[in-house]
Each structure stands twice: as C-alpha cells, then as structure tokens.
Design a protein around this motif. Structure first.
Motif, short mmCIF file in Angstrom:
data_model
loop_
_atom_site.label_atom_id
_atom_site.label_comp_id
_atom_site.label_asym_id
_atom_site.label_seq_id
_atom_site.Cartn_x
_atom_site.Cartn_y
_atom_site.Cartn_z
N GLU A 144 0.83 -1.20 0.00
CA GLU A 144 0.00 0.00 0.00
C GLU A 144 0.87 1.26 0.00
O GLU A 144 0.60 2.22 -0.73
N GLY A 145 1.93 1.24 0.81
CA GLY A 145 2.80 2.41 0.88
C GLY A 145 3.47 2.71 -0.44
O GLY A 145 3.60 3.88 -0.83
N GLN A 146 3.91 1.67 -1.14
CA GLN A 146 4.56 1.89 -2.43
C GLN A 146 3.59 2.41 -3.48
O GLN A 146 3.92 3.30 -4.27
N LEU A 147 2.37 1.85 -3.48
CA LEU A 147 1.36 2.35 -4.42
C LEU A 147 1.00 3.80 -4.13
O LEU A 147 0.86 4.62 -5.04
N SER A 148 0.85 4.11 -2.84
CA SER A 148 0.53 5.49 -2.46
C SER A 148 1.65 6.45 -2.82
O SER A 148 1.41 7.59 -3.23
N ALA A 149 2.91 5.97 -2.69
CA ALA A 149 4.05 6.82 -3.04
C ALA A 149 4.05 7.15 -4.53
O ALA A 149 4.40 8.27 -4.93
N ILE A 150 3.65 6.17 -5.36
CA ILE A 150 3.57 6.43 -6.80
C ILE A 150 2.53 7.50 -7.09
O ILE A 150 2.76 8.43 -7.88
N LEU A 151 1.38 7.39 -6.42
CA LEU A 151 0.33 8.39 -6.63
C LEU A 151 0.79 9.77 -6.19
O LEU A 151 0.51 10.77 -6.86
N GLU A 152 1.50 9.85 -5.08
CA GLU A 152 1.99 11.14 -4.60
C GLU A 152 3.05 11.71 -5.53
O GLU A 152 3.10 12.91 -5.78
N ARG A 153 3.89 10.83 -6.05
CA ARG A 153 4.97 11.28 -6.94
C ARG A 153 4.40 11.94 -8.19
O ARG A 153 4.94 12.93 -8.70
N TYR A 154 3.31 11.39 -8.68
CA TYR A 154 2.70 11.94 -9.90
C TYR A 154 1.50 12.84 -9.58
O TYR A 154 0.71 13.15 -10.46
N ARG A 155 1.37 13.21 -8.32
CA ARG A 155 0.34 14.15 -7.86
C ARG A 155 -1.07 13.68 -8.24
O ARG A 155 -1.89 14.45 -8.72
N GLN A 156 -1.32 12.39 -7.99
CA GLN A 156 -2.62 11.81 -8.30
C GLN A 156 -3.31 11.26 -7.06
O GLN A 156 -4.33 10.58 -7.17
N SER A 157 -2.78 11.54 -5.88
CA SER A 157 -3.32 10.93 -4.66
C SER A 157 -4.74 11.39 -4.36
O SER A 157 -5.46 10.72 -3.62
N SER A 158 -5.17 12.52 -4.91
CA SER A 158 -6.54 12.98 -4.68
C SER A 158 -7.50 12.43 -5.73
O SER A 158 -8.72 12.57 -5.57
N ASN A 159 -6.98 11.84 -6.78
CA ASN A 159 -7.83 11.34 -7.86
C ASN A 159 -8.00 9.83 -7.83
O ASN A 159 -9.04 9.30 -8.22
N LEU A 160 -6.96 9.13 -7.38
CA LEU A 160 -6.99 7.67 -7.32
C LEU A 160 -6.58 7.21 -5.95
O LEU A 160 -5.83 7.90 -5.24
N GLY A 161 -7.05 6.01 -5.58
CA GLY A 161 -6.59 5.39 -4.35
C GLY A 161 -5.61 4.27 -4.69
O GLY A 161 -5.44 3.90 -5.85
N ALA A 162 -4.96 3.71 -3.67
CA ALA A 162 -3.99 2.64 -3.89
C ALA A 162 -4.65 1.43 -4.55
O ALA A 162 -4.06 0.79 -5.42
N ALA A 163 -5.88 1.12 -4.15
CA ALA A 163 -6.58 -0.04 -4.73
C ALA A 163 -6.87 0.19 -6.21
O ALA A 163 -6.73 -0.73 -7.02
N ASP A 164 -7.30 1.40 -6.56
CA ASP A 164 -7.56 1.71 -7.96
C ASP A 164 -6.30 1.55 -8.80
O ASP A 164 -6.31 0.98 -9.88
N LEU A 165 -5.19 2.06 -8.29
CA LEU A 165 -3.93 1.97 -9.04
C LEU A 165 -3.51 0.52 -9.20
O LEU A 165 -3.05 0.11 -10.27
N ALA A 166 -3.66 -0.28 -8.14
CA ALA A 166 -3.29 -1.70 -8.22
C ALA A 166 -4.12 -2.41 -9.28
O ALA A 166 -3.59 -3.21 -10.07
N ARG A 167 -5.42 -2.13 -9.32
CA ARG A 167 -6.27 -2.79 -10.31
C ARG A 167 -5.91 -2.35 -11.73
O ARG A 167 -5.93 -3.15 -12.67
#
Length: 380
Positions: free
Chosen positions: A193-216
């Motif tokens: 979860e932390g790694q997926l969340s870090a990817i979202l934060e790196r690309y400034r998408q943490s407000s648009n997608l969640g870790a589960a969405d990115l994994a899927r």
C-alpha cells in the motif's frame, strides 16, 4: 494542441451514465421532498443549497473517487460551512470574505484529508450571503449542510448496494473487509500500500486515485499485455479434457486419495446426469481434516493421515466441503478472460462447462505451458 482541449476521461457507457443520473435524481428529489425545502428557510435552516448538486454528481457518478467518500463529503462540506459562516462575522468586505472562505476551506480540507470540491461552493455560498447566514449562525453548519451531506452519503450507499456498486469504497484495507480483489492484485504486483501510495503522490494523483484503484489498473494492464502475447486462444484450446471428477457423495477419504495420486489442488464435482455441481479445493479438505483432528497440521501429508486413518473410512463426503458457488467457464472463453481468474492465488484450476457438463479443466500449469510455448516460438 487542439486534442488537449478535448475530453480527458475515458468514455462512459450509457448504462453507467443512466445509473449515475437516476441516482442523483432520486437523492436530490428525496432531499427536496422530505428533508430540505427548495425555498430558503432562514428560521430552521431546512433548505437545499446549490453545492449539494455537485456533491450528488460525485457520489453517484464517481463513487470510487477518494473525493467522493463519506469522510470527504461530510467533513469537507462541514468545514466549508464552518469557515464561511465564521468569516461572515469577522470580515466585512465581501470580495475578501469570499476569497478567504474558499482558500480556507481548501487548506482545511487538504490538511484533514477531506478534499471535496463542492465544499468550496458551500464556503463561498455562506460568505456571499451573510444576510441568510446571520439568522441561523453556526446552526447553518449542522443544517442544512451537515444534515444534507449525511443524507446524500446514506442514500448513495443504499443506491450502490441496489445497483451492484461499492460505496463507501475503501481504497485499501488489510486482508479482512477490503474491496474485492485488492489484496490479490497488490500481492501479485509485489507492491505494498505504501509503495502504491508513493507512486500516486509522486505523480500528484493521490486525490484522484486510491492505492486499490492503481493496483487494479496496473494489474489489468499486465493481464491485457499477457493476453495479447498469448494470442486468440480459448479455454477449449488449452484445457485438459476428460478431467477427474467426483460425485457429491464421494467419501472425503477417496477425495484425499485423488488429491495425493494426481497432485491436484482442485477437483470438479458432478451430480445426476453429469451436471456440474461445484468444486473441491485441497485447502478446504485440509481445513476439514484439521478441524476433525482438533489441531492444525502444517503439512499436507500429516493432515491426510487423519483423513485416511482407519483405512480411509470417514463419514464426511464431498458435499460437505463443496464450493457450490464456484463458476466454470465456457469452452470458447478467451485466454484474456482466463488469466485474471487464476492470477490471485486461491484459484488453481477452472472447470470448462459445456451444456452444464464438465468437459475439461484449465489449470495454472496449462496456462504456464502455453505462455512458455509462445515465448519459445517468438524467441525462435
């Protein structure tokens, strides 16, 4: 250049658009009929505000979005109302008051992880109309804002259940109570979860997608790539025909013998007339053996010793551990649809069903073999 001005989101199906529109219609209609009047009520505060329309669009059209979850809807709208009302008492200049209200709401929501864009409209509406706010004071925060936000969330949750969607959508949970498929997909990717969340934060998408969405999404892309690599194969092309099956009244001792003899992890069960009834899983057999023995056995052979004691004569039968809800696939099911079924750890084989009868089984071994064969051909 001009393409950048076009739609940035994927095409939405007609059915999904109708589902979202009907949900918003029902929710806002019920709010207006039973809880909040369309007319402004400065005595009791029971009236609709325009930002509720935006909130309704979010919770019904994009229920997976982090911005549309209950915490964001309720806390975000409440914060916006609280900040807008407070500024009505301390900032006399209208333009400055409105700007501060929206800015303050955005800051507060971001700090509390409760971002909800319509809440900026709530703060602005309160700051723009102090004459309507003063009769209610801070009561405006509770009603209409708090009451309306909670009501929208409750109706969105009920509507999602009725229409086969998930809301509230927990973006990432542990093994218990998580959104369907999250653990399996993330485990397959090898990302926490932390790694997926870090990817979202790196690309400034943490407000648009969640870790589960990115994994899927990553998992779906991998499956699509694998399917293209494998080619237009179907279950009929790669299945093992004439599989070993058992009847519902087959003793579990006999089932254990079959698991040991053939090294299966899944065996189809057929009933009267050869009709498919479900599947038996090796792990379920071990669990039953452990329960009967009163102690969990760490190795398959040790667990089977309990089942096969006294010559294998056991009162339990296959029906007792049958997974009746386990679905099979049709012979013409493409490989692209088979890959996701066995990608998440628990399912090791899928029965192939034709006219209600088991005609074959596709196992992970079959999939690995065909993918390895294709890789060898491409390399050659």
């Amino acid at each position: 250049m001009w393409k950048s001005l076009g739609p940035a989101m994927a095409r939405v199906s007609l059915l999904e658009a109708l589902r979202a529109g009907l949900g918003a219609l029902v929710a806002v209609g019920l709010l207006g009929l039973f809880l909040l009047s369309p007319e402004i009520d400065t005595e009791f505060g029971l009236y609709l505000v325009a930002p509720f329309g935006a909130s309704a669009v979010m919770v019904f059209a994009i229920p997976n979005s982090p911005l549309a979850q209950p915490w964001s809807v309720i806390v975000g709208n409440t914060l916006g109302a609280l900040i807008g009302v407070s500024l009505c008492y301390v900032v006399p200049d209208a333009a400055l008051r409105v700007a501060l209200a929206v800015a303050g709401a955005a800051f507060a929501m971001a700090m509390l992880r409760a971002l909800h864009p319509p809440a900026g409209g709530v703060a602005m509406a309160a700051a723009l109309h102090p004459e309507e706010i003063f009769p209610l004071g801070l009561w405006f925060v509770l009603t209409p804002i708090g009451l309306g936000a909670v009501s929208l969330v409750v109706m969105a949750a009920a509507y999602a259940r009725l229409t086969g969607r998930i809301y509230p959508f927990r973006q990432y949970d542990g093994p218990v109570g998580q959104a369907p498929g999250v653990q399996g997909v993330s485990a397959r990717l090898g990302l926490s979860e932390g790694q997926l969340s870090a990817i979202l934060e790196r690309y400034r998408q943490s407000s648009n997608l969640g870790a589960a969405d990115l994994a899927r999404l990553i998992g779906a892309a991998q499956m699509e790539a694998a399917a293209q690599f494998a080619g237009p194969l179907t279950a009929r092309d790669i299945m093992s025909p004439d599989p070993v099956t058992v009847a519902p009244d087959t003793p579990l001792g006999t089932v254990a013998d079959l698991f040991q003899k053939h090294r299966f992890t899944t065996i189809p069960v057929v009933g009267d007339g050869g009709r498919y009834a479900g599947t038996l899983h090796q792990i379920d057999l071990i669990a039953r053996a452990a329960r009967d023995a009163g102690v969990l056995k760490g190795r398959f052979g040790a667990a089977m010793a309990r089942l096969l004691g006294q010559g294998g004569a056991m009162p339990e039968v296959a029906q007792d551990i049958l997974r009746a809800g386990a679905e099979g696939v049709a012979p013409d099911t493409p490989l692209a649809a088979l890959l996701p079924l066995m990608a998440d750890g628990e399912v090791h084989a899928v029965p192939v069903i034709d006219a209600g009868r088991v005609v074959g089984v596709v196992s992970r071994t079959d999939l690995v073999a065909i993918l390895a064969r294709r890789a060898a051909l491409d390399a050659g």
